[in-house]
Design an enzyme around this catalytic site. Structure first.
Site, mmCIF file in Angstrom:
data_model
loop_
_atom_site.group_PDB
_atom_site.id
_atom_site.type_symbol
_atom_site.label_atom_id
_atom_site.label_comp_id
_atom_site.label_asym_id
_atom_site.label_seq_id
_atom_site.Cartn_x
_atom_site.Cartn_y
_atom_site.Cartn_z
ATOM 1 N N LYS A 89 18.970 65.688 34.221
ATOM 2 C CA LYS A 89 19.517 66.978 34.651
ATOM 3 C C LYS A 89 20.997 67.165 34.300
ATOM 4 C CE LYS A 89 15.862 68.714 36.804
ATOM 5 N NZ LYS A 89 15.175 69.910 36.289
ATOM 6 N N GLU A 111 19.664 76.023 42.242
ATOM 7 C CA GLU A 111 18.542 75.672 43.115
ATOM 8 C C GLU A 111 18.136 74.243 42.781
ATOM 9 O OE1 GLU A 111 16.521 75.249 39.677
ATOM 10 O OE2 GLU A 111 17.811 76.979 40.048
ATOM 11 N N SER A 377 12.320 60.218 32.924
ATOM 12 C CA SER A 377 13.266 61.313 33.188
ATOM 13 C C SER A 377 14.255 61.019 34.307
ATOM 14 C CB SER A 377 12.509 62.602 33.515
ATOM 15 O OG SER A 377 11.638 62.397 34.624
#
Length: 393
Positions: A89, A111, A377
């Site tokens: 991210k 969010e 991830s």
């Protein structure tokens, strides 16, 4: 066939910007400027430097030898879990905040579901001295308490979403309301490859560093830039689109996206969008989403907070419909077992999201000699409570 966005913001039948009139100026400002900003040489230089010195890129492409022996293939893990903040991210958070700064925005909203995007956003806001507000479902706040603490330590305000299922979808709704009310000074960072154009394209470009690195790392290790199979988990789909991006035009590379089947695809407690969904509009773009016959969004479920989203990004919808990528699913149980297996075989605790991708290895049959890349991830620190409860550790 093109697998990328066209000048109107569409991927085949999917994409676009289905937004209320009040959001139009914000989205249009982004659309008009984002390509010029991110293609500017000074932007690229600063972005690459931050990825290198702050995030710790390139992330390793790790040959998982014991996992490879188990499945009879050469399996590599793209180690996004080793990035600063523990997931992919951060790549997108840095990129979008740099875009926001160049547009003169001083306040950042986001969010988050699993909390990794919220942590990444709060981290970069701390780095750049910007105000940060993160919307998070009340349920997710409880199940991802360590990430909430991290965000607060970084100086972010965490606002609970208390409507609907109190998870990611509802946090997204709240963030969009905030943006409508604060159009001038605020940039809304969407953490996944979803939302109105240009968000899916912007997120994909920032996350494409994953597959860009993977190509040259494969060349170093195998003498060839491509793999036989590339796997990634998909909720909204940011790590998957980043992992697939630079392989899209290599038709001999089989792309496999693994959704969350929850308690089972037909259990009523699932997030397997491509099986259960139909075409429609969600959060500003035309895509595939889980909905009732009269078009109401169906509440998704997954043990993984980052995958319980009722749709997929429009680029994924296009890859699914065009059959360029295979969309499959793994249940909670399959994902948890795969997470434990990786931990026991390789000493790596994966995020439960990533465990869904690993779970699909059980369903594949290899002749031997195939090269497989799995996008790891995120790391499993945030999920330790869930692992502990599940396995009674």
């Amino acid at each position: 066939m093109s697998y990328h966005v066209n000048e109107k913001g569409y991927y085949g039948d999917f994409g676009g910007a289905y937004i209320p009139e009040m959001l139009y100026p914000n989205v249009e400002e982004l659309r008009r400027n984002y390509l010029q900003i991110i293609n500017d040489e000074s932007f690229k230089k600063e972005f690459e430097l931050l990825l290198k010195d702050y995030v710790g890129r390139p992330s390793p492409l790790y040959h998982a030898r014991r996992l490879s022996e188990r499945y009879g293939a050469t399996i590599y893990l793209k180690r996004e879990d080793l990035n600063h903040t523990g997931a992919h991210k951060i790549n997108n958070a840095i990129g979008q905040i740099m875009v926001a700064e160049r547009l003169g925005k001083k306040r950042i909203i986001a969010e988050t579901g699993a909390g990794q995007h919220g942590v990444a956003t709060a981290t970069v806001c701390a780095l750049r001295g910007l105000e940060c507000v993160v919307y998070m479902g009340e349920i997710d706040i409880k199940r991802q308490a360590p990430n909430v603490a991290r965000m607060k330590m970084m100086g972010a305000t965490v606002v609970p979403a208390t409507s609907g299922s109190k998870t990611l979808k509802d946090a997204t709704n709240e963030a969009m309301r905030d943006w409508i009310n604060n159009p001038v000074d605020t940039h809304y960072i969407i953490g996944s490859a979803v939302g109105p154009h240009p968000y899916p394209d912007m997120v994909a470009r920032f996350q494409s560093i994953i597959s860009e690195e993977t190509r040259w790392q494969l060349k170093e290790k195998t003498g060839k830039e491509t793999a036989d199979y590339v796997l990634a988990c998909v909720g909204g789909g940011s790590n998957a689109i980043g992992m697939f991006y630079h392989f899209l035009d290599d038709e001999d590379v089989k792309l496999i996206a693994v959704e969350a089947a929850g308690l089972g695809v037909d259990s009523g407690e699932s997030a397997a969008t491509t099986v259960l969904g139909k075409e429609g509009v969600l959060h500003g773009s035309r895509s595939i989403l889980m909905q009732t016959p009269d078009g109401q969004v169906v509440e998704p479920y997954s043990i993984s907070a980052g995958l319980d989203y009722p749709g997929i990004g429009p680029q994924h919808a296009h890859l699914f419909k065009s059959k360029r990528a295979s969309y499959v699913s793994a249940t909670d149980d399959e994902a948890m077992q795969a997470g434990l297996l990786l931990t026991r075989l390789e000493g790596i605790i994966p995020a439960i999201e990533s465990s869904h991708a690993l779970a699909h290895l059980e369903k594949m049959s290899f002749k031997g000699g195939e090269t497989v890349v799995v996008c790891l991830s995120g790391r499993g620190d945030k999920d330790l409570d869930t692992y502990i409860r599940y396995f009674g550790l």
